[in-house]
Scaffold this motif. Structure first.
Motif, PDB file in Angstrom:
ATOM      1  N   LEU A 172       0.817  -1.210   0.000  1.00 47.84           N
ATOM      2  CA  LEU A 172       0.000   0.000   0.000  1.00 47.84           C
ATOM      3  C   LEU A 172       0.852   1.261   0.000  1.00 47.84           C
ATOM      4  O   LEU A 172       0.478   2.265  -0.616  1.00 47.84           O
ATOM      5  CB  LEU A 172      -0.935  -0.002   1.216  1.00 47.84           C
ATOM      6  CG  LEU A 172      -1.826   1.236   1.391  1.00 47.84           C
ATOM      7  CD1 LEU A 172      -2.729   1.438   0.177  1.00 47.84           C
ATOM      8  CD2 LEU A 172      -2.648   1.116   2.678  1.00 47.84           C
ATOM      9  N   ILE A 173       2.003   1.232   0.657  1.00 46.40           N
ATOM     10  CA  ILE A 173       2.811   2.450   0.744  1.00 46.40           C
ATOM     11  C   ILE A 173       3.345   2.857  -0.627  1.00 46.40           C
ATOM     12  O   ILE A 173       3.495   4.043  -0.927  1.00 46.40           O
ATOM     13  CB  ILE A 173       3.948   2.285   1.778  1.00 46.40           C
ATOM     14  CG1 ILE A 173       4.476   3.667   2.206  1.00 46.40           C
ATOM     15  CG2 ILE A 173       5.079   1.395   1.251  1.00 46.40           C
ATOM     16  CD1 ILE A 173       5.377   3.630   3.432  1.00 46.40           C
ATOM     17  N   PHE A 174       3.581   1.878  -1.499  1.00 53.51           N
ATOM     18  CA  PHE A 174       4.031   2.196  -2.858  1.00 53.51           C
ATOM     19  C   PHE A 174       2.865   2.736  -3.702  1.00 53.51           C
ATOM     20  O   PHE A 174       3.060   3.622  -4.540  1.00 53.51           O
ATOM     21  CB  PHE A 174       4.649   0.963  -3.515  1.00 53.51           C
ATOM     22  CG  PHE A 174       5.837   0.425  -2.777  1.00 53.51           C
ATOM     23  CD1 PHE A 174       7.032   1.131  -2.738  1.00 53.51           C
ATOM     24  CD2 PHE A 174       5.771  -0.786  -2.105  1.00 53.51           C
ATOM     25  CE1 PHE A 174       8.140   0.644  -2.056  1.00 53.51           C
ATOM     26  CE2 PHE A 174       6.867  -1.284  -1.421  1.00 53.51           C
ATOM     27  CZ  PHE A 174       8.056  -0.571  -1.388  1.00 53.51           C
ATOM     28  N   ASP A 175       1.664   2.214  -3.462  1.00 53.86           N
ATOM     29  CA  ASP A 175       0.481   2.760  -4.134  1.00 53.86           C
ATOM     30  C   ASP A 175       0.282   4.225  -3.756  1.00 53.86           C
ATOM     31  O   ASP A 175      -0.030   5.068  -4.606  1.00 53.86           O
ATOM     32  CB  ASP A 175      -0.770   1.967  -3.747  1.00 53.86           C
ATOM     33  CG  ASP A 175      -0.792   0.558  -4.310  1.00 53.86           C
ATOM     34  OD1 ASP A 175       0.065   0.239  -5.160  1.00 53.86           O
ATOM     35  OD2 ASP A 175      -1.664  -0.226  -3.888  1.00 53.86           O
ATOM     36  N   ILE A 176       0.456   4.527  -2.469  1.00 53.91           N
ATOM     37  CA  ILE A 176       0.299   5.912  -2.008  1.00 53.91           C
ATOM     38  C   ILE A 176       1.321   6.811  -2.681  1.00 53.91           C
ATOM     39  O   ILE A 176       1.003   7.925  -3.128  1.00 53.91           O
ATOM     40  CB  ILE A 176       0.427   5.977  -0.474  1.00 53.91           C
ATOM     41  CG1 ILE A 176      -0.744   5.252   0.192  1.00 53.91           C
ATOM     42  CG2 ILE A 176       0.493   7.425   0.007  1.00 53.91           C
ATOM     43  CD1 ILE A 176      -0.591   5.071   1.693  1.00 53.91           C
ATOM     44  N   ALA A 177       2.559   6.337  -2.782  1.00 54.02           N
ATOM     45  CA  ALA A 177       3.604   7.132  -3.435  1.00 54.02           C
ATOM     46  C   ALA A 177       3.248   7.409  -4.889  1.00 54.02           C
ATOM     47  O   ALA A 177       3.406   8.540  -5.381  1.00 54.02           O
ATOM     48  CB  ALA A 177       4.942   6.405  -3.342  1.00 54.02           C
ATOM     49  N   ALA A 178       2.766   6.395  -5.586  1.00 51.22           N
ATOM     50  CA  ALA A 178       2.396   6.577  -6.991  1.00 51.22           C
ATOM     51  C   ALA A 178       1.270   7.597  -7.127  1.00 51.22           C
ATOM     52  O   ALA A 178       1.315   8.486  -7.991  1.00 51.22           O
ATOM     53  CB  ALA A 178       1.989   5.239  -7.598  1.00 51.22           C
ATOM     54  N   ARG A 179       0.256   7.487  -6.277  1.00 50.27           N
ATOM     55  CA  ARG A 179      -0.860   8.436  -6.345  1.00 50.27           C
ATOM     56  C   ARG A 179      -0.394   9.856  -6.065  1.00 50.27           C
ATOM     57  O   ARG A 179      -0.845  10.807  -6.717  1.00 50.27           O
ATOM     58  CB  ARG A 179      -1.958   8.025  -5.359  1.00 50.27           C
ATOM     59  CG  ARG A 179      -2.789   6.834  -5.820  1.00 50.27           C
ATOM     60  CD  ARG A 179      -4.096   6.753  -5.052  1.00 50.27           C
ATOM     61  NE  ARG A 179      -3.874   6.524  -3.627  1.00 50.27           N
ATOM     62  CZ  ARG A 179      -3.851   5.327  -3.053  1.00 50.27           C
ATOM     63  NH1 ARG A 179      -4.048   4.241  -3.790  1.00 50.27           N
ATOM     64  NH2 ARG A 179      -3.657   5.198  -1.757  1.00 50.27           N
ATOM     65  N   ARG A 180       0.499  10.026  -5.107  1.00 53.08           N
ATOM     66  CA  ARG A 180       0.992  11.371  -4.795  1.00 53.08           C
ATOM     67  C   ARG A 180       1.809  11.954  -5.944  1.00 53.08           C
ATOM     68  O   ARG A 180       1.955  13.175  -6.044  1.00 53.08           O
ATOM     69  CB  ARG A 180       1.819  11.341  -3.508  1.00 53.08           C
ATOM     70  CG  ARG A 180       0.966  11.114  -2.279  1.00 53.08           C
ATOM     71  CD  ARG A 180       1.748  11.214  -0.988  1.00 53.08           C
ATOM     72  NE  ARG A 180       0.879  10.931   0.150  1.00 53.08           N
ATOM     73  CZ  ARG A 180       1.276  10.918   1.417  1.00 53.08           C
ATOM     74  NH1 ARG A 180       2.547  11.180   1.715  1.00 53.08           N
ATOM     75  NH2 ARG A 180       0.424  10.650   2.388  1.00 53.08           N
ATOM     76  N   CYS A 181       2.329  11.091  -6.785  1.00 51.41           N
ATOM     77  CA  CYS A 181       3.057  11.553  -7.973  1.00 51.41           C
ATOM     78  C   CYS A 181       2.126  11.770  -9.160  1.00 51.41           C
ATOM     79  O   CYS A 181       2.589  12.117 -10.255  1.00 51.41           O
ATOM     80  CB  CYS A 181       4.138  10.539  -8.347  1.00 51.41           C
ATOM     81  SG  CYS A 181       5.541  10.498  -7.204  1.00 51.41           S
ATOM     82  N   GLY A 182       0.836  11.540  -8.955  1.00 50.35           N
ATOM     83  CA  GLY A 182      -0.129  11.743 -10.027  1.00 50.35           C
ATOM     84  C   GLY A 182      -0.216  10.599 -11.010  1.00 50.35           C
ATOM     85  O   GLY A 182      -0.714  10.777 -12.129  1.00 50.35           O
ATOM     86  N   ILE A 183       0.247   9.426 -10.608  1.00 50.10           N
ATOM     87  CA  ILE A 183       0.223   8.266 -11.497  1.00 50.10           C
ATOM     88  C   ILE A 183      -1.032   7.443 -11.213  1.00 50.10           C
ATOM     89  O   ILE A 183      -1.216   6.958 -10.090  1.00 50.10           O
ATOM     90  CB  ILE A 183       1.487   7.416 -11.308  1.00 50.10           C
ATOM     91  CG1 ILE A 183       2.710   8.223 -11.749  1.00 50.10           C
ATOM     92  CG2 ILE A 183       1.391   6.100 -12.077  1.00 50.10           C
ATOM     93  CD1 ILE A 183       4.023   7.539 -11.516  1.00 50.10           C
TER      94      ILE A 183
END
Length: 229
Positions: A144-155
């Motif tokens: 989940l933490i990698f999903d959050i990072a991707a979303r915060r990058c607009g991906i």
């Protein structure tokens, strides 16, 4: 747009070197033998032992007339004063940005100390986003933490978005296992250590961050298939 997610301590920043510098200063200020450096670096555990445990043990060992809260505050000021982002790391991050990569810091730890490191070292101007486990409510190796990072990058987390995403880190159970279970490719910074984990392994290995980023930038045309293959 390809995404590169990077660990903070001992990946982007030489955290162990900063701890050693703080420990040397700590021993000098408290007039303790320099030979105690080995004890401090051992109990530090590369930063994976809770600071309250490390400093509480030091307080008892050296019979310090300071509260644990005062020691924690002194430690946080001291280690952040010693930490820096090497010039070679800055250059490698800029090369990745120039090549079209989106960059995110993904770190386990307390929000305040980790974000202070990011801002103090100038990483906030070099990456697109960051996630710290305390504020995210999840920690590596949780995917989940990698999903959050991707979303915060607009991906957008649609389709096979992980096919163009990588993780770089120095800690097998957090960074590399996390990448594996999230379906991400990874580069492990070995820092002269042999790989010892069973059941999973990194896609690639490198000695230092600039080499790791160089491997990632060169890899898309060379690698295909499941991460770790």
């Amino acid at each position: 747009m390809p995404l590169l997610m990077l660990d903070l301590d001992n990946t982007l920043l030489p955290r162990d070197a900063a701890f050693t510098a703080w420990a040397e200063d700590f021993l000098a200020r408290h007039r303790l033998p320099p030979s105690e450096l080995d004890w401090l670096t051992t109990i530090d555990g590369g930063g994976y032992i809770p600071r309250s445990t490390v400093l509480g043990a030091a307080r008892r060992r050296y019979d310090l007339d300071l509260s644990l809260a005062a020691l924690l505050a002194d430690y946080r000021r001291g280690i952040n004063a010693h930490i820096h982002c090497p010039v070679s790391h800055v250059a490698a991050l800029r090369a990745a940005r120039t090549a079209g990569w989106t960059l995110a810091v993904v770190s386990n730890g307390g929000t305040g100390p980790q974000v202070e490191k990011i801002r103090r070292t100038g990483l906030d101007s070099l990456v697109d986003a960051w996630v710290v486990s305390e504020e995210a409510g999840c920690a590596k190796p949780d995917p989940l933490i990698f999903d959050i990072a991707a979303r915060r990058c607009g991906i957008p987390l649609v389709g096979d978005w992980t096919a163009s995403a990588w993780v770089i880190g120095d800690h097998g159970p957090a960074d590399i296992a996390g990448a594996q279970v999230a379906g991400l490719r990874s580069v492990w910074l070995h820092h002269g250590r042999p790989w010892s984990e069973l059941g999973y392994r990194p896609t690639l290995t490198a000695a230092e961050l600039p080499e790791a980023i160089g491997l990632v930038l060169a890899a898309p045309a060379q690698l295909a298939g499941y991460p770790g293959s």
